[in-house]
Design an enzyme around this catalytic site. Structure first.
Site, PDB file in Angstrom:
ATOM      1  N   SER A  21       0.831  -1.198   0.000  1.00 45.79           N
ATOM      2  CA  SER A  21       0.000   0.000   0.000  1.00 45.79           C
ATOM      3  C   SER A  21       0.866   1.249   0.000  1.00 45.79           C
ATOM      4  O   SER A  21       1.644   1.471   0.933  1.00 45.79           O
ATOM      5  CB  SER A  21      -0.895   0.021   1.238  1.00 45.79           C
ATOM      6  OG  SER A  21      -1.442   1.322   1.384  1.00 45.79           O
ATOM      7  N   HIS A  39      -1.220  -1.353  -4.148  1.00 41.29           N
ATOM      8  CA  HIS A  39      -2.487  -1.005  -3.498  1.00 41.29           C
ATOM      9  C   HIS A  39      -2.580   0.511  -3.349  1.00 41.29           C
ATOM     10  O   HIS A  39      -1.711   1.138  -2.728  1.00 41.29           O
ATOM     11  CB  HIS A  39      -2.539  -1.702  -2.130  1.00 41.29           C
ATOM     12  CG  HIS A  39      -3.844  -1.607  -1.421  1.00 41.29           C
ATOM     13  ND1 HIS A  39      -4.923  -2.414  -1.705  1.00 41.29           N
ATOM     14  CD2 HIS A  39      -4.252  -0.805  -0.403  1.00 41.29           C
ATOM     15  CE1 HIS A  39      -5.926  -2.121  -0.898  1.00 41.29           C
ATOM     16  NE2 HIS A  39      -5.547  -1.141  -0.095  1.00 41.29           N
ATOM     17  N   ASP A  61      -4.795   3.506  -1.948  1.00 40.90           N
ATOM     18  CA  ASP A  61      -5.863   3.837  -1.007  1.00 40.90           C
ATOM     19  C   ASP A  61      -6.429   5.225  -1.267  1.00 40.90           C
ATOM     20  O   ASP A  61      -5.772   6.225  -0.971  1.00 40.90           O
ATOM     21  CB  ASP A  61      -5.317   3.787   0.429  1.00 40.90           C
ATOM     22  CG  ASP A  61      -5.145   2.368   0.937  1.00 40.90           C
ATOM     23  OD1 ASP A  61      -6.098   1.578   0.820  1.00 40.90           O
ATOM     24  OD2 ASP A  61      -4.050   2.056   1.450  1.00 40.90           O
ATOM     25  N   MET A  94      -9.083   7.995  -0.270  1.00 41.50           N
ATOM     26  CA  MET A  94      -9.937   8.383   0.870  1.00 41.50           C
ATOM     27  C   MET A  94     -10.496   9.776   0.635  1.00 41.50           C
ATOM     28  O   MET A  94      -9.746  10.682   0.260  1.00 41.50           O
ATOM     29  CB  MET A  94      -9.100   8.392   2.152  1.00 41.50           C
ATOM     30  CG  MET A  94      -8.392   7.088   2.433  1.00 41.50           C
ATOM     31  SD  MET A  94      -7.422   7.232   3.946  1.00 41.50           S
ATOM     32  CE  MET A  94      -6.675   5.613   4.010  1.00 41.50           C
ATOM     33  N   HIS A 138      -8.291   0.817  -3.914  1.00 37.40           N
ATOM     34  CA  HIS A 138      -9.216   0.627  -2.797  1.00 37.40           C
ATOM     35  C   HIS A 138      -9.931   1.945  -2.535  1.00 37.40           C
ATOM     36  O   HIS A 138      -9.338   2.882  -1.993  1.00 37.40           O
ATOM     37  CB  HIS A 138      -8.396   0.164  -1.566  1.00 37.40           C
ATOM     38  CG  HIS A 138      -9.193   0.003  -0.318  1.00 37.40           C
ATOM     39  ND1 HIS A 138      -8.604  -0.117   0.922  1.00 37.40           N
ATOM     40  CD2 HIS A 138     -10.536  -0.067  -0.095  1.00 37.40           C
ATOM     41  CE1 HIS A 138      -9.548  -0.253   1.847  1.00 37.40           C
ATOM     42  NE2 HIS A 138     -10.722  -0.222   1.254  1.00 37.40           N
ATOM     43  N   MET A 172     -12.141   4.217  -0.591  1.00 36.90           N
ATOM     44  CA  MET A 172     -12.802   4.479   0.696  1.00 36.90           C
ATOM     45  C   MET A 172     -13.514   5.816   0.533  1.00 36.90           C
ATOM     46  O   MET A 172     -13.115   6.842   1.091  1.00 36.90           O
ATOM     47  CB  MET A 172     -11.760   4.504   1.830  1.00 36.90           C
ATOM     48  CG  MET A 172     -11.260   3.113   2.177  1.00 36.90           C
ATOM     49  SD  MET A 172      -9.745   3.142   3.143  1.00 36.90           S
ATOM     50  CE  MET A 172      -8.551   3.226   1.817  1.00 36.90           C
ATOM     51  N   MET A 176     -11.520  -6.017   5.692  1.00 34.10           N
ATOM     52  CA  MET A 176     -10.645  -5.066   6.397  1.00 34.10           C
ATOM     53  C   MET A 176     -10.254  -5.645   7.754  1.00 34.10           C
ATOM     54  O   MET A 176     -11.107  -6.102   8.518  1.00 34.10           O
ATOM     55  CB  MET A 176     -11.356  -3.723   6.603  1.00 34.10           C
ATOM     56  CG  MET A 176     -11.574  -2.901   5.341  1.00 34.10           C
ATOM     57  SD  MET A 176     -10.070  -2.484   4.438  1.00 34.10           S
ATOM     58  CE  MET A 176      -9.156  -1.523   5.654  1.00 34.10           C
ATOM     59  N   ASP A 218      -6.467  -6.373   4.648  1.00 37.92           N
ATOM     60  CA  ASP A 218      -5.835  -5.062   4.564  1.00 37.92           C
ATOM     61  C   ASP A 218      -5.812  -4.413   5.940  1.00 37.92           C
ATOM     62  O   ASP A 218      -6.868  -4.143   6.513  1.00 37.92           O
ATOM     63  CB  ASP A 218      -6.650  -4.216   3.562  1.00 37.92           C
ATOM     64  CG  ASP A 218      -6.088  -2.820   3.362  1.00 37.92           C
ATOM     65  OD1 ASP A 218      -4.970  -2.544   3.832  1.00 37.92           O
ATOM     66  OD2 ASP A 218      -6.774  -2.016   2.702  1.00 37.92           O
TER      67      ASP A 218
END
Ligand code: DX5
Ligand code: ZN
Length: 222
Positions: free
Chosen positions: A7, A32, A34, A36, A65, A67, A136, A174
């Site tokens: 990540s 990965h 992330d 957000m 991913h 979020m 998660m 994760d």
């Protein structure tokens, strides 16, 4: 097959391109990313405009991913930016079925993620249509948290349901993955391991990736 997905949340954002290349050379299977939005989770990271230029730096599989509160609305932007897989949260405001269809229609693989408090039963009905389920192992939002072992029964339930359905499903974990928790997660049936701090804070990322893979391979129970 065990896959390791470092990540970039734990990487040096001022050198993101070099960090991605370093992971490719270190034997990572995926990268990965992330995303957000400061709304679905109490933190803001980066969006599609940061992924687009990264796409030219590496041929690594981009494991995005999301979020974010409305993944259905933004999936197209991430597909255009170069995502290979887009994983969205079951708890988001978007309809899971419509979001899976949208991601597939954009030519990407689709994953569904569940937070620690969401039961496995929420995603089991989607096993036949999803390419990956992400369980998660920390509350989403921040790197560097401790692995929540009590999420492991959910991994087992999902793996058993996939086996029963005859599907070779990718199950990702994760949060808080290290040499030790990699064993625990693989034993429960997870085969895709995200690791932020463990890999990026390592003096020897290639060695760390190899150890995570080895530990997961030896302990994996399908
Ligand atoms: C947490 C993110 C994770 C995070 C993992 O919200 O989804 O991907 O980067 O970081 P570590 O491996 O440091 O727990
Ligand atoms: Zn993540």
């Amino acid at each position: 097959m065990i896959k390791i997905s470092p990540s970039v949340l734990a990487s040096d954002f001022s050198r993101l391109g070099e960090e991605a290349v370093k992971m490719e050379k270190s034997g990572a299977d995926m990268l990965h990313l992330d995303v957000m939005d400061g709304h679905f989770v109490p933190n803001i990271s980066f969006g599609a405009p940061v992924i687009t230029p990264l796409r030219n730096k590496t041929s690594l599989f981009f494991d995005v991913h999301l979020m974010i509160s409305d993944p259905l609305r933004y999936a197209r932007d991430f597909a255009k930016a170069g995502a290979d897989m887009i994983t969205f949260h079951f708890e988001s405001d978007s309809d899971p079925s419509a979001t899976l269809d949208e991601i597939h229609s954009l030519g990407c693989k689709a994953g569904i993620a569940i937070k620690p408090a969401t039961p496995a039963e929420a995603v089991i009905p989607f096993i036949d249509r999803a390419d990956m389920i992400l369980v998660m192992t920390v509350e989403p939002g921040f790197g560097g948290q401790s692995f929540m072992e009590d999420t492991m029964p959910k991994v087992r339930l999902i793996r058993d349901a996939a086996l029963k359905a005859g599907k070779d499903l990718d199950i990702q974990v994760d949060g808080g993955i290290n040499d030790k928790t990699a064993c625990t997660a693989a034993k429960a049936g997870a085969n895709v391991l995200v690791a932020g701090s463990a890999v990026f804070r390592s003096e020897n990322p290639a060695g760390t990736i190899a150890t995570l893979r080895k530990n997961a391979e030896v302990n994996f129970v399908g």
